[in-house]
Design a protein around this motif. Structure first.
Motif, PDB file in Angstrom:
ATOM      1  N   PRO A 116       0.808  -1.230   0.000  1.00 58.45           N
ATOM      2  CA  PRO A 116       0.000   0.000   0.000  1.00 58.45           C
ATOM      3  C   PRO A 116       0.838   1.277   0.000  1.00 58.45           C
ATOM      4  CG  PRO A 116      -0.189  -1.188   2.104  1.00 58.45           C
ATOM      5  CD  PRO A 116       0.532  -2.068   1.174  1.00 58.45           C
ATOM      6  N   ASN A 117       2.088   1.193   0.470  1.00 59.62           N
ATOM      7  CA  ASN A 117       2.894   2.433   0.485  1.00 59.62           C
ATOM      8  C   ASN A 117       3.689   2.628  -0.802  1.00 59.62           C
ATOM      9  OD1 ASN A 117       4.855   0.540   0.792  1.00 59.62           O
ATOM     10  ND2 ASN A 117       5.542   1.223   2.832  1.00 59.62           N
ATOM     11  N   GLU A 118       3.391   1.806  -1.807  1.00 57.54           N
ATOM     12  CA  GLU A 118       4.083   1.978  -3.082  1.00 57.54           C
ATOM     13  C   GLU A 118       3.615   3.261  -3.758  1.00 57.54           C
ATOM     14  OE1 GLU A 118       3.124  -0.695  -6.174  1.00 57.54           O
ATOM     15  OE2 GLU A 118       4.916  -0.211  -7.329  1.00 57.54           O
ATOM     16  N   VAL A 119       4.586   4.041  -4.230  1.00 60.22           N
ATOM     17  CA  VAL A 119       4.249   5.277  -4.922  1.00 60.22           C
ATOM     18  C   VAL A 119       4.857   5.227  -6.312  1.00 60.22           C
ATOM     19  CG1 VAL A 119       4.670   7.758  -4.997  1.00 60.22           C
ATOM     20  CG2 VAL A 119       4.118   6.658  -2.823  1.00 60.22           C
ATOM     21  N   VAL A 120       4.026   5.431  -7.319  1.00 60.99           N
ATOM     22  CA  VAL A 120       4.557   5.521  -8.673  1.00 60.99           C
ATOM     23  C   VAL A 120       4.801   6.993  -8.954  1.00 60.99           C
ATOM     24  CG1 VAL A 120       4.173   5.005 -11.096  1.00 60.99           C
ATOM     25  CG2 VAL A 120       3.249   3.489  -9.335  1.00 60.99           C
ATOM     26  N   ALA A 121       6.076   7.377  -8.987  1.00 61.68           N
ATOM     27  CA  ALA A 121       6.403   8.795  -9.160  1.00 61.68           C
ATOM     28  C   ALA A 121       6.422   9.159 -10.636  1.00 61.68           C
ATOM     29  CB  ALA A 121       7.744   9.106  -8.514  1.00 61.68           C
ATOM     30  N   VAL A 122       6.995   8.287 -11.443  1.00 57.01           N
ATOM     31  CA  VAL A 122       7.087   8.533 -12.880  1.00 57.01           C
ATOM     32  C   VAL A 122       6.562   7.287 -13.565  1.00 57.01           C
ATOM     33  CG1 VAL A 122       8.639   8.957 -14.812  1.00 57.01           C
ATOM     34  CG2 VAL A 122       9.122   9.996 -12.592  1.00 57.01           C
ATOM     35  N   ASP A 123       5.654   7.477 -14.527  1.00 60.15           N
ATOM     36  CA  ASP A 123       5.012   6.321 -15.137  1.00 60.15           C
ATOM     37  C   ASP A 123       5.261   6.283 -16.639  1.00 60.15           C
ATOM     38  OD1 ASP A 123       3.516   4.039 -15.357  1.00 60.15           O
ATOM     39  OD2 ASP A 123       1.611   5.116 -15.522  1.00 60.15           O
ATOM     40  N   ASP A 124       6.154   5.430 -17.057  1.00 61.84           N
ATOM     41  CA  ASP A 124       6.359   5.131 -18.464  1.00 61.84           C
ATOM     42  C   ASP A 124       6.509   6.385 -19.317  1.00 61.84           C
ATOM     43  OD1 ASP A 124       6.702   3.363 -20.526  1.00 61.84           O
ATOM     44  OD2 ASP A 124       4.563   3.299 -21.034  1.00 61.84           O
ATOM     45  N   MET A 125       7.501   7.210 -19.005  1.00 62.12           N
ATOM     46  CA  MET A 125       7.698   8.437 -19.772  1.00 62.12           C
ATOM     47  C   MET A 125       8.724   8.250 -20.867  1.00 62.12           C
ATOM     48  SD  MET A 125       7.398  11.691 -17.226  1.00 62.12           S
ATOM     49  CE  MET A 125       7.985  12.775 -18.474  1.00 62.12           C
ATOM     50  N   SER A 126       8.417   8.808 -22.023  1.00 65.36           N
ATOM     51  CA  SER A 126       9.377   8.806 -23.127  1.00 65.36           C
ATOM     52  C   SER A 126       9.429  10.193 -23.728  1.00 65.36           C
ATOM     53  CB  SER A 126       8.949   7.811 -24.219  1.00 65.36           C
ATOM     54  OG  SER A 126       8.947   6.506 -23.700  1.00 65.36           O
ATOM     55  N   LEU A 127      10.639  10.712 -23.884  1.00 65.42           N
ATOM     56  CA  LEU A 127      10.765  11.974 -24.623  1.00 65.42           C
ATOM     57  C   LEU A 127      12.204  12.152 -25.083  1.00 65.42           C
ATOM     58  CD1 LEU A 127      12.044  14.579 -22.661  1.00 65.42           C
ATOM     59  CD2 LEU A 127      10.000  13.935 -21.418  1.00 65.42           C
ATOM     60  N   ASP A 128      12.353  12.973 -26.117  1.00 68.78           N
ATOM     61  CA  ASP A 128      13.680  13.274 -26.636  1.00 68.78           C
ATOM     62  C   ASP A 128      13.962  14.751 -26.451  1.00 68.78           C
ATOM     63  OD1 ASP A 128      14.224  10.746 -27.464  1.00 68.78           O
ATOM     64  OD2 ASP A 128      13.493  11.057 -29.515  1.00 68.78           O
TER      65      ASP A 128
END
Lengths: 284, 270
Positions: A33-45
């Motif tokens: 329950p304390n899992e935090v997704v800070a960045v989710d599958d980001m792609s950029l150039d």
């Protein structure tokens, strides 16, 4: 303005400086329950010579992404490439950081701070003095070389901090809300100085902020991020050559872009506040 | 008020105290208190106290030059004690820094090892002195080892305490510029922990001295401890106090050295 080519158009043809592919960052134990997704599958150039801004509500993972790009900690998933190198740790020859607060060591004078930075970075000793002098003069701080950071105002300190980032001579500079601690006026002036410095040096910059005006004034492209988990919501292009004069802020184009960014951001900010409130309630 | 009238009191301040700055007053008060203590001691020892237990300061000074400093055996013992303290102190600093830095480096290290250090610190080492004698004999090695065992603890504890709360941004910034672990220790952790470190160094110095002297008193065949015991047991207080004065000077000297070093490293705070 006809003699200068639009910056974005110029950048579009350039090679990719930083490539971020499917980067995710989770904190806490997976599935708990304390899992935090800070960045989710980001792609950029980010292209060489481009000024890119990550704009988003607090806690959307923009600083996290910046730290991953700089190799300060590894991503849970995904790859970051700088040039043709995958990022596995700090790359002091390629990337320098300018942080939120002044990160000048209070126990060293300005000169010693620059010296120790060059030492960390393995720069030949013969270059130290001239590079320090040049960078400090670029931000009009040459007279303060033998002062301790505590003897300077916050604004002056951040000016020096900026100079240090530039003196390190890397092609890429990552800036994590460098002007957050400054008052509005100092912030504007430093923003103008930065725009001018960049036009001169052609660095690649990734800049994290939650100031709309700053983002529009400085960026070639603004990546508007969602509230947690951080994803790219939209990209705004600012087609205006550097150096940008303060007059740019008075144009309808500027207000239009600023409004566009705000419209995109508004819901995310509300959601971020709701998330924060939820987290607080869960703790209580 | 006329100009002339205003000038008069300023021009005529014959009073000694009135003409001094605040700082000078503090210094003179301090000196007078010390002088008063010496005089009181002199009077007490001369007219009231038991002459076998107390000795007037004048007799102590006389004994210092007439008995202590002229005797090559005692001079040798003082020299040896000083060397022992110095060696023990340097070793305590090195070991204390190495252990403190490695324990305090990470949360994991601190949580795993720090309680053990605290546990050991709580043991009164005097009860282990016989073990030190068995291990190191009755020569200088035993005194040095015993001094080190006293000196390292405050150094470790203060190094670990000093390493906490280092601004994470300094570390991150230094790492991003390519700083090695050694660079981080030298340029971030060390300057950050200087105030705490020096508190530890000073305490460590006092305790090292204590450890060495303790060992000297218990096991000594001609060292400073032997002479101290000899004078005490033969009710000869003048040379005894003179010897103690020598030890005190030694302690003050070392303390001053640490203080000068501290000033050198904390210049940026002013």
């Amino acid at each position: 303005m006809s003699e200068s080519t639009p910056f974005r158009a110029a950048a579009a043809g350039r090679p990719v400086a930083i490539s971020i592919r499917n980067v995710s960052q989770r904190f806490g134990d997976a599935g708990s329950p304390n899992e935090v997704v800070a960045v989710d599958d980001m792609s950029l150039d980010v292209r060489r010579g481009e000024f890119v801004c990550l704009l988003g509500p607090s806690g959307c993972g923009k600083s996290t992404l910046l730290n991953i790009v700089g190799g300060l900690f590894p991503a849970t998933d995904g790859v970051v490439m700088v040039g043709d190198k995958p990022v596995k740790g700090p790359l002091p020859r390629d990337i320098s950081f300018v942080f939120q607060e002044s990160t000048l060591f209070p126990w060293y004078t300005i000169r010693e701070n620059f010296d120790v930075a060059f030492k960390f970075q393995n720069v030949a000793k013969s270059e130290w003095a001239s590079r320090t002098k040049q960078a400090l003069e670029a931000v009009n701080m040459g007279a303060f070389i033998d002062h301790y950071p505590n003897q300077l105002s916050v604004g002056m300190r951040q000016r020096v901090n900026l100079a240090r980032g530039i003196a390190l001579g890397t092609d890429i500079i990552l800036m994590d809300e460098p002007f957050a601690a400054l008052d509005e006026q100092t912030r504007m002036v430093l923003g103008e100085d930065l725009s001018e410095l960049l036009a001169k040096t052609g660095k690649t910059i990734v800049f994290v902020t939650h100031s709309l005006a700053e983002a529009v004034f400085l960026s070639d492209r603004i990546f508007v991020m969602t509230a947690r988990p951080g994803r790219i919501k939209s990209i705004i292009e600012v087609d205006e050559p550097h150096p940008r004069s303060p007059d740019f802020m008075l144009t309808p184009k500027f207000s239009e872009l600023r409004n566009q960014a705000y419209a995109l951001l508004r819901d995310e900010v509300r959601q971020a506040i709701a998330l924060a409130r939820e987290a607080e309630a869960a703790h209580a | 008020m006329t100009v002339a009238a205003a000038r008069v009191p300023a021009a005529s301040t014959p009073s000694f105290i009135g003409g001094m700055s605040r700082r000078a007053k503090v210094i003179w008060t301090r000196r007078l208190v010390l002088l008063g203590l010496v005089v009181a001691f002199e009077i007490y020892a001369r007219f009231i106290g038991n002459p076998r237990l107390f000795s007037p300061p004048s007799a102590i000074v006389y004994a210092l030059f007439d008995e202590i400093l002229v005797d090559p055996r005692i001079r040798g013992a003082i020299y040896q004690a000083f060397t022992e303290v110095l060696v023990a102190y340097v070793m305590a600093i090195i070991i204390g820094l190495v252990v403190g830095l490695s324990v305090g480096w990470s949360n994991f290290g601190r949580r795993s090892f720090y309680p053990i250090v605290i546990l050991l610190y709580a043991i009164p080492q005097v009860i282990l002195l016989p073990l030190f004698v068995l291990t190191f004999g009755i020569g200088p090695a035993c005194k040095i080892a015993f001094g080190v065992s006293h000196g390292i603890f405050p150094i470790i504890v203060n190094v670990v305490a000093g390493m906490r709360n280092v601004n994470a941004l300094y570390l991150r910034s230094a790492s991003s510029m390519g700083a090695s672990n050694f660079d981080l220790a030298r340029h971030v952790y060390f300057p950050h922990m200087v105030p705490s470190l020096f508190a530890g160094l000073r305490l460590g110095m006092t305790l090292t001295l204590l450890g060495v002297i303790l060992a000297e008193l218990y096991v000594s065949t001609g060292g400073i401890g032997y002479w101290t015991k000899l004078y005490a047991e033969t009710f000869d207080p003048a040379p005894l106090f003179a010897l103690i004065a020598v030890l005190a000077v030694m302690a003050i000297l070392l303390n001053e050295l640490v203080r000068i070093a501290e000033r050198r490293f904390t210049r940026w705070r002013n």
